[in-house]
Design a protein around this motif. Structure first.
Motif, short mmCIF file in Angstrom:
data_model
loop_
_atom_site.label_atom_id
_atom_site.label_comp_id
_atom_site.label_asym_id
_atom_site.label_seq_id
_atom_site.Cartn_x
_atom_site.Cartn_y
_atom_site.Cartn_z
N LYS A 1 26.01 15.57 134.59
CA LYS A 1 25.70 15.34 136.01
C LYS A 1 26.31 16.42 136.91
CE LYS A 1 27.87 11.93 138.34
NZ LYS A 1 28.35 10.55 138.37
N PHE A 2 27.43 17.00 136.46
CA PHE A 2 28.11 17.99 137.29
C PHE A 2 27.69 19.43 136.97
CE2 PHE A 2 31.02 14.30 137.30
CZ PHE A 2 30.94 14.02 138.66
N TYR A 3 26.72 19.60 136.07
CA TYR A 3 26.19 20.94 135.83
C TYR A 3 25.28 21.33 137.00
CZ TYR A 3 27.82 21.54 131.01
OH TYR A 3 28.58 21.72 129.90
N ARG A 4 25.17 22.62 137.25
CA ARG A 4 24.37 23.10 138.39
C ARG A 4 23.03 23.65 137.92
NH1 ARG A 4 29.45 25.59 141.89
NH2 ARG A 4 30.49 23.58 141.91
N PRO A 5 22.01 23.62 138.80
CA PRO A 5 20.70 24.16 138.41
C PRO A 5 20.79 25.62 137.97
CG PRO A 5 20.55 22.97 140.49
CD PRO A 5 22.01 23.04 140.15
N ALA A 6 21.67 26.38 138.59
CA ALA A 6 21.92 27.77 138.18
C ALA A 6 23.42 27.98 138.37
CB ALA A 6 21.14 28.76 139.03
N GLU A 7 24.07 28.52 137.35
CA GLU A 7 25.54 28.62 137.38
C GLU A 7 25.99 30.06 137.63
OE1 GLU A 7 28.51 27.72 138.06
OE2 GLU A 7 28.99 26.26 136.48
N VAL A 8 27.17 30.17 138.23
CA VAL A 8 27.86 31.46 138.31
C VAL A 8 28.91 31.38 137.22
CG1 VAL A 8 29.40 32.86 139.74
CG2 VAL A 8 27.44 31.72 140.79
N ASN A 9 28.70 32.11 136.12
CA ASN A 9 29.54 31.91 134.94
C ASN A 9 30.94 32.50 135.05
OD1 ASN A 9 27.59 30.49 133.44
ND2 ASN A 9 26.51 32.42 133.07
N VAL A 10 31.00 33.71 135.60
CA VAL A 10 32.32 34.34 135.66
C VAL A 10 32.47 35.23 136.88
CG1 VAL A 10 31.47 36.04 133.97
CG2 VAL A 10 33.89 35.92 134.43
N LEU A 11 33.57 35.05 137.58
CA LEU A 11 33.86 35.91 138.74
C LEU A 11 35.24 36.53 138.55
CD1 LEU A 11 32.62 33.68 141.73
CD2 LEU A 11 31.55 35.78 140.88
N LEU A 12 35.32 37.80 138.85
CA LEU A 12 36.60 38.51 138.78
C LEU A 12 36.58 39.61 139.83
CD1 LEU A 12 39.32 39.23 137.39
CD2 LEU A 12 38.02 40.62 135.79
N GLY A 13 37.47 39.52 140.78
CA GLY A 13 37.46 40.50 141.88
C GLY A 13 38.46 41.62 141.68
N ASN A 14 38.15 42.76 142.30
CA ASN A 14 39.08 43.89 142.29
C ASN A 14 39.58 44.11 143.73
OD1 ASN A 14 40.39 46.30 142.33
ND2 ASN A 14 38.78 47.47 141.30
N PRO A 15 40.82 43.68 144.01
CA PRO A 15 41.32 43.78 145.40
C PRO A 15 41.98 45.13 145.72
CG PRO A 15 42.90 42.57 144.05
CD PRO A 15 41.81 43.05 143.11
N ALA A 16 41.61 46.20 144.99
CA ALA A 16 42.30 47.49 145.16
C ALA A 16 42.21 48.02 146.60
CB ALA A 16 41.73 48.52 144.18
N LYS A 17 41.04 47.88 147.22
CA LYS A 17 40.88 48.41 148.58
C LYS A 17 41.80 47.65 149.55
CE LYS A 17 37.49 49.15 152.26
NZ LYS A 17 36.14 48.79 152.75
N ALA A 18 41.85 46.32 149.41
CA ALA A 18 42.71 45.53 150.30
C ALA A 18 44.18 45.89 150.09
CB ALA A 18 42.50 44.03 150.04
N LYS A 19 44.54 46.14 148.83
CA LYS A 19 45.94 46.52 148.54
C LYS A 19 46.28 47.83 149.22
CE LYS A 19 47.02 44.01 144.39
NZ LYS A 19 46.91 43.89 142.95
N LYS A 20 45.33 48.77 149.14
CA LYS A 20 45.60 50.12 149.66
C LYS A 20 45.55 50.16 151.20
CE LYS A 20 44.10 54.83 149.08
NZ LYS A 20 42.81 55.36 149.46
N VAL A 21 44.47 49.61 151.77
CA VAL A 21 44.27 49.76 153.22
C VAL A 21 45.03 48.69 154.01
CG1 VAL A 21 42.53 49.85 155.06
CG2 VAL A 21 42.01 50.80 152.79
N LEU A 22 44.94 47.43 153.56
CA LEU A 22 45.58 46.34 154.30
C LEU A 22 47.03 46.12 153.87
CD1 LEU A 22 42.74 43.61 154.07
CD2 LEU A 22 43.10 45.26 155.91
N ARG A 23 47.40 46.71 152.75
CA ARG A 23 48.71 46.46 152.12
C ARG A 23 48.88 44.97 151.83
NH1 ARG A 23 50.64 51.02 151.57
NH2 ARG A 23 50.46 52.70 153.08
N TRP A 24 47.76 44.35 151.45
CA TRP A 24 47.77 42.90 151.14
C TRP A 24 47.87 42.70 149.62
CZ3 TRP A 24 44.65 39.97 147.96
CH2 TRP A 24 44.81 38.58 148.06
N LYS A 25 48.65 41.71 149.23
CA LYS A 25 48.57 41.29 147.83
C LYS A 25 48.86 39.79 147.73
CE LYS A 25 53.08 42.68 145.91
NZ LYS A 25 53.98 42.79 146.96
N PRO A 26 48.27 39.13 146.72
CA PRO A 26 48.52 37.70 146.59
C PRO A 26 49.96 37.45 146.14
CG PRO A 26 47.22 38.50 144.73
CD PRO A 26 47.37 39.65 145.67
N ARG A 27 50.56 36.36 146.65
CA ARG A 27 51.95 36.07 146.30
C ARG A 27 52.06 34.96 145.26
NH1 ARG A 27 52.44 36.52 152.04
NH2 ARG A 27 53.41 38.50 152.60
#
Ligand code: NDP
Ligand code: GDR
Length: 324
Positions: free
Chosen positions: A273-299
């Motif tokens: 019942k909790f399956y979706r009509p179309a799934e997003v199987n895998v997501l993986l982001g590259n935050p390199a630009k945010a690290k460089k320009v915003l100097r942001w990183k997850p804590r």
């Protein structure tokens, strides 16, 4: 004093962003849509500290009035129909809020004051059937739900208004971010709440959908800081915000049950019942630009996030049990 207007202030991100902006000494206004009951659980602690303005993303004039009456320096558009499964059952409504709502707000800015800086809550769901891994600001979109499709519209209308009218309008492509304030229907919170209920004898099992699905999960408190940083730059640009780590739903369940001393395999049942009509199987982001320009990183790490959510549900449900 800087002034900010937040749409979606009653949501997970809106409440953390309001906390964050208040800590930066902003005057904070939040748009709340009219309802017959109050839905201010997540901003209860901010009563008297933020000013609520009634408006609806579906109503152009209410947005113009909200912008006129508050005259903010920054607008954060976080309001949306944000639950992916509902976007199949309420597809046109999702388009009205999540897609056209963005244009309505941009039009309000253009008509009231085109110097207002604008943040649009874009999403990793736009990558959907991913065209490359990890995903960056340059990865093409391939949305897999009416929600994802609506977010692609919201994303490009923001880019288009920036290019057409020279607005300071940016889009943050945020990967999944969670917290103890996450809605109970999203998988991480469903798991932390479910594991605790079972540990306390309040439930016997937890029914989930696709356990193989992978997400790049971060902590919402870290992500709202990135939204603010994007509006403090010299030049408006879009950013991917992610941890750069991906985990399966199964791994999240294992860690959450483990934290309450249970073996997840004994309690988690897969329910189609909790399956979706179309799934997003895998997501993986590259935050390199945010690290460089915003100097942001997850804590907050993945394991810290799981423990934080389980501990919060434990405290909440133990109190509730004691009151019974
Ligand atoms: P929530 O679902 O927790 O909050 C959504 C907010 O939008 C609520 O305050 C809701 O108000 C408000 N809203 C919905 N429809 C309207 C409307 N017609 N008029 C005014 N307000 C409305 O979402 P999150 O806080 O998790 O996410 C914030 C934004 O970021 C959303 O746009 C979401 O799509 C996007 N996003 C979220 C990510 C995540 O992992 N959390 C990742 C990437 C993007 P009400 O309380 O009245 O329902
Ligand atoms: P998502 O979040 O769709 O990524 O969108 P959600 O937590 O709903 O699903 C994540 C993954 O878990 C799988 N899953 C289940 N999901 C739910 N809700 N319930 C279940 O029982 C279950 N079992 C397995 C899903 O199939 C999916 O693969 C969130 C929202 O906040 C969006 O608004 C935001 O844009 C994206 O994150 C980034």
């Amino acid at each position: 004093m800087k002034k900010a207007l937040i749409t979606g202030i009653t949501g997970q991100d809106g409440s953390y962003l309001a906390d964050f902006l208040l800590s930066k000494k902003y005057k904070v206004y939040g748009i709340v849509r009219r309802s017959s009951t109050e839905k201010v659980e997540r901003i209860e602690h901010l009563r008297g500290k933020v000013t609520i303005v009634q408006a609806d993303l579906l109503d152009q004039f209410s947005l113009i009035d909200a912008v006129k009456s508050t005259r903010p320096h920054e607008i954060y558009n976080l309001a949306a129909q944000s639950f992916v499964p509902t976007s199949w059952t309420q597809a046109t409504l999702t388009g009205e809020f999540t897609a056209l709502g963005v244009t309505k707000l941009l039009e309000a800015i253009r008509h009231v004051d085109d110097k207002i800086r604008f943040y649009q809550a874009s999403s990793s769901e736009m990558f959907g059937l991913v065209q490359e891994t990890p995903q960056t600001e340059k990865t093409p979109f391939y949305p897999r739900s009416p929600y994802g499709v609506a977010k692609v519209y919201g994303h490009f209308i923001t880019v288009n208004y920036r290019e057409s009218y020279d607005l300071f309008a940016v889009s943050g492509i945020l990967f999944n971010h969670e917290s103890p304030r996450r809605g109970l229907e999203f998988v991480t919170r469903k798991i932390s709440d479910g594991a605790v209920r079972i540990a306390l004898g309040l439930a016997k099992e937890l029914r989930l959908g696709n356990l193989n699905s992978k997400r790049d999960w971060g902590y919402a408190g870290d992500y709202v800081e990135a939204m603010w940083l994007m509006l403090q730059q010299k030049r408006p640009q879009d950013f991917v915000i992610a941890t750069g780590e991906t985990h399966t739903v199964r791994e999240f369940a294992e860690a959450a049950f483990d934290h309450v001393g249970l073996n997840w395999k004994k309690f988690v049942k897969v329910d189609k019942k909790f399956y979706r009509p179309a799934e997003v199987n895998v997501l993986l982001g590259n935050p390199a630009k945010a690290k460089k320009v915003l100097r942001w990183k997850p804590r907050v790490s993945f394991n810290e996030l799981v423990r934080m959510m389980v501990d919060a549900d434990l405290a909440r449900l133990e109190k509730k049990k004691a009151r019974r």
